[in-house]
Design a protein around this motif. Sequence first.
Motif, PDB file in Angstrom:
ATOM      1  N   ASP A 184      -6.460  -0.980   5.651  1.00  0.00           N
ATOM      2  CA  ASP A 184      -5.192  -1.015   4.922  1.00  0.00           C
ATOM      3  C   ASP A 184      -4.745   0.359   4.435  1.00  0.00           C
ATOM      4  OD1 ASP A 184      -4.966  -4.000   4.997  1.00  0.00           O
ATOM      5  OD2 ASP A 184      -6.878  -3.795   3.944  1.00  0.00           O
ATOM      6  N   ARG A 185      -5.523   0.963   3.545  1.00  0.00           N
ATOM      7  CA  ARG A 185      -5.195   2.324   3.113  1.00  0.00           C
ATOM      8  C   ARG A 185      -5.253   3.285   4.302  1.00  0.00           C
ATOM      9  NH1 ARG A 185      -9.474   1.921  -1.744  1.00  0.00           N
ATOM     10  NH2 ARG A 185     -10.349   0.484  -0.216  1.00  0.00           N
ATOM     11  N   THR A 186      -6.300   3.128   5.099  1.00  0.00           N
ATOM     12  CA  THR A 186      -6.422   3.948   6.307  1.00  0.00           C
ATOM     13  C   THR A 186      -5.267   3.678   7.260  1.00  0.00           C
ATOM     14  OG1 THR A 186      -8.822   3.968   6.086  1.00  0.00           O
ATOM     15  CG2 THR A 186      -7.932   4.502   8.256  1.00  0.00           C
ATOM     16  N   GLY A 187      -4.889   2.421   7.384  1.00  0.00           N
ATOM     17  CA  GLY A 187      -3.773   2.063   8.255  1.00  0.00           C
ATOM     18  C   GLY A 187      -2.461   2.667   7.803  1.00  0.00           C
ATOM     19  N   GLU A 188      -2.269   2.754   6.491  1.00  0.00           N
ATOM     20  CA  GLU A 188      -1.038   3.378   5.965  1.00  0.00           C
ATOM     21  C   GLU A 188      -0.947   4.836   6.395  1.00  0.00           C
ATOM     22  OE1 GLU A 188       0.733   4.863   1.670  1.00  0.00           O
ATOM     23  OE2 GLU A 188      -0.427   3.004   1.700  1.00  0.00           O
ATOM     24  N   ILE A 189      -2.036   5.571   6.217  1.00  0.00           N
ATOM     25  CA  ILE A 189      -2.016   6.996   6.577  1.00  0.00           C
ATOM     26  C   ILE A 189      -1.976   7.171   8.089  1.00  0.00           C
ATOM     27  CG2 ILE A 189      -3.271   9.166   6.417  1.00  0.00           C
ATOM     28  CD1 ILE A 189      -1.956   8.164   3.790  1.00  0.00           C
ATOM     29  N   ALA A 190      -2.776   6.408   8.806  1.00  0.00           N
ATOM     30  CA  ALA A 190      -2.826   6.545  10.267  1.00  0.00           C
ATOM     31  C   ALA A 190      -1.491   6.173  10.904  1.00  0.00           C
ATOM     32  CB  ALA A 190      -3.942   5.672  10.838  1.00  0.00           C
ATOM     33  N   TYR A 206       2.259   0.101  14.041  1.00  0.00           N
ATOM     34  CA  TYR A 206       1.782  -1.097  13.355  1.00  0.00           C
ATOM     35  C   TYR A 206       0.801  -1.871  14.232  1.00  0.00           C
ATOM     36  CZ  TYR A 206       1.329  -5.513  11.041  1.00  0.00           C
ATOM     37  OH  TYR A 206       0.790  -6.607  10.441  1.00  0.00           O
ATOM     38  N   HIS A 207       1.154  -2.081  15.499  1.00  0.00           N
ATOM     39  CA  HIS A 207       0.275  -2.854  16.378  1.00  0.00           C
ATOM     40  C   HIS A 207      -1.039  -2.125  16.624  1.00  0.00           C
ATOM     41  CE1 HIS A 207       3.006  -6.128  16.977  1.00  0.00           C
ATOM     42  NE2 HIS A 207       3.947  -5.362  17.503  1.00  0.00           N
ATOM     43  N   TRP A 208      -1.003  -0.788  16.661  1.00  0.00           N
ATOM     44  CA  TRP A 208      -2.238  -0.013  16.789  1.00  0.00           C
ATOM     45  C   TRP A 208      -3.110  -0.214  15.543  1.00  0.00           C
ATOM     46  CZ3 TRP A 208      -3.281   5.209  14.601  1.00  0.00           C
ATOM     47  CH2 TRP A 208      -4.518   5.722  15.031  1.00  0.00           C
ATOM     48  N   ASP A 209      -2.500  -0.091  14.352  1.00  0.00           N
ATOM     49  CA  ASP A 209      -3.238  -0.336  13.111  1.00  0.00           C
ATOM     50  C   ASP A 209      -3.891  -1.715  13.129  1.00  0.00           C
ATOM     51  OD1 ASP A 209      -2.989   2.008  11.672  1.00  0.00           O
ATOM     52  OD2 ASP A 209      -1.232   1.369  10.539  1.00  0.00           O
ATOM     53  N   GLU A 210      -3.120  -2.698  13.535  1.00  0.00           N
ATOM     54  CA  GLU A 210      -3.595  -4.076  13.554  1.00  0.00           C
ATOM     55  C   GLU A 210      -4.761  -4.238  14.533  1.00  0.00           C
ATOM     56  OE1 GLU A 210      -0.757  -7.069  14.846  1.00  0.00           O
ATOM     57  OE2 GLU A 210      -0.850  -7.988  12.856  1.00  0.00           O
ATOM     58  N   SER A 211      -4.676  -3.565  15.683  1.00  0.00           N
ATOM     59  CA  SER A 211      -5.741  -3.690  16.689  1.00  0.00           C
ATOM     60  C   SER A 211      -7.034  -3.044  16.201  1.00  0.00           C
ATOM     61  CB  SER A 211      -5.291  -3.058  18.007  1.00  0.00           C
ATOM     62  OG  SER A 211      -5.228  -1.649  17.913  1.00  0.00           O
ATOM     63  N   VAL A 212      -6.928  -1.944  15.456  1.00  0.00           N
ATOM     64  CA  VAL A 212      -8.127  -1.293  14.920  1.00  0.00           C
ATOM     65  C   VAL A 212      -8.743  -2.149  13.812  1.00  0.00           C
ATOM     66  CG1 VAL A 212      -9.037   0.737  13.721  1.00  0.00           C
ATOM     67  CG2 VAL A 212      -7.305   1.021  15.511  1.00  0.00           C
ATOM     68  N   ALA A 213      -7.890  -2.674  12.940  1.00  0.00           N
ATOM     69  CA  ALA A 213      -8.375  -3.472  11.815  1.00  0.00           C
ATOM     70  C   ALA A 213      -8.915  -4.826  12.250  1.00  0.00           C
ATOM     71  CB  ALA A 213      -7.254  -3.659  10.793  1.00  0.00           C
ATOM     72  N   GLY A 214      -8.354  -5.371  13.337  1.00  0.00           N
ATOM     73  CA  GLY A 214      -8.724  -6.713  13.760  1.00  0.00           C
ATOM     74  C   GLY A 214      -8.030  -7.789  12.964  1.00  0.00           C
ATOM     75  N   ARG A 215      -6.999  -7.406  12.230  1.00  0.00           N
ATOM     76  CA  ARG A 215      -6.211  -8.343  11.423  1.00  0.00           C
ATOM     77  C   ARG A 215      -4.931  -7.635  10.994  1.00  0.00           C
ATOM     78  NH1 ARG A 215      -6.386  -6.293   6.397  1.00  0.00           N
ATOM     79  NH2 ARG A 215      -8.319  -5.524   5.448  1.00  0.00           N
ATOM     80  N   LEU A 218      -2.515  -5.235   4.848  1.00  0.00           N
ATOM     81  CA  LEU A 218      -2.010  -5.700   3.556  1.00  0.00           C
ATOM     82  C   LEU A 218      -0.555  -5.265   3.370  1.00  0.00           C
ATOM     83  CD1 LEU A 218      -5.008  -5.064   1.134  1.00  0.00           C
ATOM     84  CD2 LEU A 218      -4.002  -7.267   1.724  1.00  0.00           C
ATOM     85  N   PRO A 219       0.299  -6.170   2.861  1.00  0.00           N
ATOM     86  CA  PRO A 219       1.738  -5.892   2.808  1.00  0.00           C
ATOM     87  C   PRO A 219       2.111  -4.599   2.093  1.00  0.00           C
ATOM     88  CG  PRO A 219       1.326  -8.206   2.329  1.00  0.00           C
ATOM     89  CD  PRO A 219      -0.017  -7.539   2.402  1.00  0.00           C
ATOM     90  N   ASN A 220       1.480  -4.276   0.969  1.00  0.00           N
ATOM     91  CA  ASN A 220       1.881  -3.073   0.234  1.00  0.00           C
ATOM     92  C   ASN A 220       1.693  -1.810   1.071  1.00  0.00           C
ATOM     93  OD1 ASN A 220      -0.902  -3.918  -0.223  1.00  0.00           O
ATOM     94  ND2 ASN A 220      -1.111  -2.158  -1.593  1.00  0.00           N
ATOM     95  N   HIS A 221       0.649  -1.772   1.884  1.00  0.00           N
ATOM     96  CA  HIS A 221       0.417  -0.595   2.718  1.00  0.00           C
ATOM     97  C   HIS A 221       1.332  -0.598   3.948  1.00  0.00           C
ATOM     98  CE1 HIS A 221      -2.815   0.793   0.223  1.00  0.00           C
ATOM     99  NE2 HIS A 221      -3.366  -0.400   0.275  1.00  0.00           N
ATOM    100  N   ASN A 222       1.597  -1.768   4.481  1.00  0.00           N
ATOM    101  CA  ASN A 222       2.556  -1.850   5.582  1.00  0.00           C
ATOM    102  C   ASN A 222       3.957  -1.455   5.102  1.00  0.00           C
ATOM    103  OD1 ASN A 222       3.706  -2.527   8.130  1.00  0.00           O
ATOM    104  ND2 ASN A 222       4.313  -4.497   7.290  1.00  0.00           N
ATOM    105  N   TRP A 223       4.334  -1.878   3.894  1.00  0.00           N
ATOM    106  CA  TRP A 223       5.659  -1.520   3.374  1.00  0.00           C
ATOM    107  C   TRP A 223       5.787  -0.011   3.170  1.00  0.00           C
ATOM    108  CZ3 TRP A 223       5.256  -5.983  -0.692  1.00  0.00           C
ATOM    109  CH2 TRP A 223       5.501  -7.193  -0.048  1.00  0.00           C
ATOM    110  N   TYR A 244      10.657  -2.262  11.037  1.00  0.00           N
ATOM    111  CA  TYR A 244      10.130  -3.573  10.675  1.00  0.00           C
ATOM    112  C   TYR A 244       9.790  -4.275  11.981  1.00  0.00           C
ATOM    113  CZ  TYR A 244      14.821  -4.937  12.024  1.00  0.00           C
ATOM    114  OH  TYR A 244      16.000  -5.105  12.732  1.00  0.00           O
ATOM    115  N   LEU A 245       9.046  -5.347  11.890  1.00  0.00           N
ATOM    116  CA  LEU A 245       8.722  -6.119  13.083  1.00  0.00           C
ATOM    117  C   LEU A 245       9.767  -7.212  13.256  1.00  0.00           C
ATOM    118  CD1 LEU A 245       4.847  -6.545  12.765  1.00  0.00           C
ATOM    119  CD2 LEU A 245       6.107  -4.934  14.192  1.00  0.00           C
TER     120      LEU A 245
END
Length: 247
Positions: A184-190, A206-215, A218-223, A244-245
């Motif tokens: 989440d935090r990592t996904g925000e920066i990455a 976003y889809h890259w972040d999701e693929s690394v996380a496997g889920r 968290l909305p606050n970091h995506n926003w 946005y998606l």
Amino acid sequence: PGNPMQVTLVLLALVLSAVMANDLQQEKVRFMDWDQSTNNFLFRGNEPRITNSTGKFFAYDLLKQYMTENALKNGRTLPDVFYLIDIKLIYWDDPLEQPDIRLEEDFFKANPSLGEARMRQLFGDATSPSLFPEDYVKSHAETLNQWQKDHLPTYIPSLNKLLKTKGPNDVPTVIYFHCECGCDRTGEIAGSYAMQYLNMTYAQAYHWDESVAGRWILPNHNWAVEWYCEYLHYVKGMQVQPCYLPL
């Protein structure tokens, strides 16, 4: 739509997973960027920790192995000797994270020639720009660094500047940023870095972040990534939208 109680429980589980990490996971350690003039590297990942029968330890050798292997997959050779800048993305003075913070700080106090530990507090954002009219989004994107707690318009370029800065005694620098989960935090920066410097659109990041996380993230970091996307669009003129998606 799901039952409100079910949604709340899912969000609670995600928050707990964000601050209660597994040990270092190879699939979370990803090469992100490289600078030819300095031979510096940038990686994302999760908590660099290993656990055995005697306790928990900073996973320096294993992290180096994973970074070396992932760099090779991306056509780059990690130098055998480098200065590691370990950036831990934290929420607050959280007792759940304190043992890992001490683990990282203590390792580099004992091994200063190997690198240093840095802490960076992240919050994410409270709302998505997709909820507001265009004139509101434009004006707030243009002033993002004035109101956003994470100050992405200055922090993301600072990572790229660090990548392009020669390390101590001209030894290459490896920047490794992570939170606990690497999600989440990592996904925000990455995701934010990928849009600005790796030629990704918001949807690709976003889809890259999701693929690394496997889920999902968290909305606050995506926003926060969405707002940074709007900033890159309105202020930098970059073609990264829609921020946005689509449904």
